[in-house]
Design an enzyme around this catalytic site. Structure first.
Site, PDB file in Angstrom:
ATOM      1  N   TYR A  72      -1.726  -0.543  10.407  1.00  0.00           N
ATOM      2  CA  TYR A  72      -2.017  -1.011   8.793  1.00  0.00           C
ATOM      3  C   TYR A  72      -0.747  -0.812   8.377  1.00  0.00           C
ATOM      4  CZ  TYR A  72      -3.797  -0.928   4.169  1.00  0.00           C
ATOM      5  OH  TYR A  72      -3.906  -1.018   2.759  1.00  0.00           O
TER       6      TYR A  72
ATOM      7  N   SER B 260       0.779  -1.269   0.010  1.00  0.00           N
ATOM      8  CA  SER B 260      -0.269   0.098   0.167  1.00  0.00           C
ATOM      9  C   SER B 260       1.022   1.177   0.128  1.00  0.00           C
ATOM     10  CB  SER B 260      -0.641  -0.086   1.264  1.00  0.00           C
ATOM     11  OG  SER B 260      -1.573   1.238   1.419  1.00  0.00           O
TER      12      SER B 260
HETATM   13  N1  LIG Z   1      -8.467  -0.313  -1.996  1.00  0.00           N
HETATM   14  C1  LIG Z   1      -7.117   0.428  -1.610  1.00  0.00           C
HETATM   15  O1  LIG Z   1      -7.444   1.530  -1.703  1.00  0.00           O
HETATM   16  C2  LIG Z   1      -5.916  -0.284  -1.234  1.00  0.00           C
HETATM   17  C3  LIG Z   1      -5.006   0.528  -1.414  1.00  0.00           C
HETATM   18  C4  LIG Z   1      -3.741  -0.109  -0.889  1.00  0.00           C
HETATM   19  C5  LIG Z   1      -3.701  -1.299  -0.458  1.00  0.00           C
HETATM   20  N2  LIG Z   1      -4.871  -1.907  -0.317  1.00  0.00           N
HETATM   21  C6  LIG Z   1      -4.993  -3.375  -0.072  1.00  0.00           C
HETATM   22  O2  LIG Z   1      -5.479  -4.148  -1.240  1.00  0.00           O
HETATM   23  C7  LIG Z   1      -5.892  -5.492  -0.488  1.00  0.00           C
HETATM   24  C8  LIG Z   1      -7.320  -5.841  -1.227  1.00  0.00           C
HETATM   25  O3  LIG Z   1      -8.301  -4.663  -0.651  1.00  0.00           O
HETATM   26  P1  LIG Z   1      -9.506  -4.282  -1.240  1.00  0.00           P
HETATM   27  O4  LIG Z   1      -9.263  -2.674  -1.355  1.00  0.00           O
HETATM   28  O5  LIG Z   1      -9.613  -4.991  -2.424  1.00  0.00           O
HETATM   29  O6  LIG Z   1     -10.608  -4.594  -0.084  1.00  0.00           O
HETATM   30  P2  LIG Z   1     -12.043  -5.427  -0.156  1.00  0.00           P
HETATM   31  O7  LIG Z   1     -12.622  -5.413   1.304  1.00  0.00           O
HETATM   32  O8  LIG Z   1     -12.797  -4.842  -1.349  1.00  0.00           O
HETATM   33  O9  LIG Z   1     -11.535  -6.830  -0.343  1.00  0.00           O
HETATM   34  C9  LIG Z   1     -10.769  -7.689   0.793  1.00  0.00           C
HETATM   35  C10 LIG Z   1     -11.167  -8.939   0.561  1.00  0.00           C
HETATM   36  O10 LIG Z   1     -10.406  -9.802   1.581  1.00  0.00           O
HETATM   37  C11 LIG Z   1     -11.245 -10.529   2.322  1.00  0.00           C
HETATM   38  N3  LIG Z   1     -10.796 -10.792   3.691  1.00  0.00           N
HETATM   39  C12 LIG Z   1     -10.672  -9.765   4.613  1.00  0.00           C
HETATM   40  N4  LIG Z   1     -10.237 -10.613   5.623  1.00  0.00           N
HETATM   41  C13 LIG Z   1      -9.914 -12.030   5.530  1.00  0.00           C
HETATM   42  C14 LIG Z   1      -9.529 -12.898   6.090  1.00  0.00           C
HETATM   43  N5  LIG Z   1      -9.194 -12.713   7.335  1.00  0.00           N
HETATM   44  N6  LIG Z   1      -9.277 -14.135   5.295  1.00  0.00           N
HETATM   45  C15 LIG Z   1      -9.665 -14.072   4.024  1.00  0.00           C
HETATM   46  N7  LIG Z   1     -10.132 -13.111   3.166  1.00  0.00           N
HETATM   47  C16 LIG Z   1     -10.475 -11.915   3.887  1.00  0.00           C
HETATM   48  C17 LIG Z   1     -12.713  -9.663   2.310  1.00  0.00           C
HETATM   49  O11 LIG Z   1     -13.673 -10.846   2.468  1.00  0.00           O
HETATM   50  C18 LIG Z   1     -12.676  -9.316   0.940  1.00  0.00           C
HETATM   51  O12 LIG Z   1     -13.362 -10.074   0.008  1.00  0.00           O
HETATM   52  C19 LIG Z   1      -5.916  -5.229   0.833  1.00  0.00           C
HETATM   53  O13 LIG Z   1      -4.466  -5.882   1.421  1.00  0.00           O
HETATM   54  C20 LIG Z   1      -5.667  -3.869   1.207  1.00  0.00           C
HETATM   55  O14 LIG Z   1      -5.020  -3.433   2.328  1.00  0.00           O
HETATM   56  C21 LIG Z   1      -6.059  -1.520  -0.900  1.00  0.00           C
END
Ligand SMILES: NC(=O)c1ccc[n+]([C@@H]2O[C@H](COP(=O)([O-])OP(=O)(O)OC[C@H]3O[C@@H](n4cnc5c(N)ncnc54)[C@H](O)[C@@H]3O)[C@@H](O)[C@H]2O)c1
Length: 249
Positions: free
Chosen positions: A152, A139
């Site tokens: 985080y 991230s």
């Molecule tokens: N969206 C952003 O702006 C952003 C930016 C930087 C990093 N990220 C990272 O991207 C990754 C995905 O996030 P996203 O934005 O797609 O979020 P999201 O919430 O849309 O998807 C995350 C998925 O992970 C699953 N999940 C959560 N806890 C879990 C667990 N204990 N075991 C298995 N599955 C689990 C959730 O059910 C969900 O389907 C994360 O690691 C997040 O930190 C996101």
């Protein structure tokens, strides 16, 4: 038969978009998520593109469930070529001293321990099979300091450390390990986070040189590039995809 990918957190957001993009390349997908509904939805969408997909329910913070998703994938598909180590949660956005120990444990358990367990079991299969490619989700909070995300940020800086150090140990065995560092990207997690913290959305967008959030499709394109042989000589990198956000910090 096409390549085989495991994607954690594939029931939503970046994981789901990447599953769909990889399916376009003929890649079969193990969809791993704690959320069964989202996971099954991804399986259906992926299968419509003519590749095979299975859903494996797992909480990535539980090592026995991680071992199970790896075993089930090998049982079904015979191998693992690609691993998008992506499941994660953001936390409440409170300042650190207002954050409960339970929340700290939870974020570390999912974002950091979940990623470590995943690599531990997946890389073992890959190295025995002569190699493979892993993309870890870091991230912006993994490459710069920011307020409201101390725990985080600890986990995402940890992801960067895992990425670089795995390469030092296993590149010689055919393993490539890279990380992505997305800025705010419009997924359900971010929408939820910004709904609870509207001022942070305003601040985030105004602080991005391109003046908009990223899209899950843009991130999926990068992950697909890094996972596949198109990026064969890229190893141990942390690629920022953030509209210039961290570049200006
Ligand atoms: N969206 C952003 O702006 C952003 C930016 C930087 C990093 N990220 C990272 O991207 C990754 C995905 O996030 P996203 O934005 O797609 O979020 P999201 O919430 O849309 O998807 C995350 C998925 O992970 C699953 N999940 C959560 N806890 C879990 C667990 N204990 N075991 C298995 N599955 C689990 C959730 O059910 C969900 O389907 C994360 O690691 C997040 O930190 C996101």
């Amino acid at each position: 038969m096409g390549k085989v990918a495991i994607i954690t957190g594939a029931g939503s957001g970046l994981g789901q978009s990447t599953a769909l993009r990889l399916a376009e390349e003929g890649v079969n997908i193990s969809v791993v998520d704690v959320n069964e509904k989202g996971g099954q939805e991804t399986v259906e969408l992926v299968k419509k593109q003519g590749v095979d997909a299975i859903f494996i329910k797992a909480d990535v913070s539980k090592q026995e469930e991680v071992k199970n998703y790896v075993d089930k994938t090998v049982e079904h598909f015979g191998t693992i070529d690609y691993f998008f180590n992506n499941a994660g949660i953001s936390g409440s956005g409170k300042y650190f001293l207002d954050t409960s120990i339970e929340e700290i444990d939870k974020i570390v358990g999912i974002n950091l321990m979940g990623a470590l367990y995943g690599i531990h079991y997946v890389a073992d299969v890959m190295v025995k099979n002569g190699g493979g490619s892993i993309v870890n989700t870091a991230s912006s909070a993994g490459v710069i300091g920011q307020d409201s995300v101390v725990t985080y940020a600890a986990t995402k800086h940890g992801i960067v450390g895992i990425t670089k150090s795995m390469v030092a140990e296993y590149a010689k065995d055919g393993l490539r390990v890279n990380a992505i560092a997305p800025g705010p990207t419009e997924t359900p997690m971010v929408k939820e986070f910004y709904a609870a913290n509207p001022k942070m959305k305003e601040n985030a967008t105004s602080g991005i040189p391109q003046k908009r959030l990223g899209t899950p499709e843009e991130v999926a394109e990068l992950v697909t590039f890094l996972l596949t042989s198109k990026a064969e000589y890229i190893n141990g990198e942390v690629i920022r995809i953030d509209g210039g956000f961290t570049n200006t910090k």
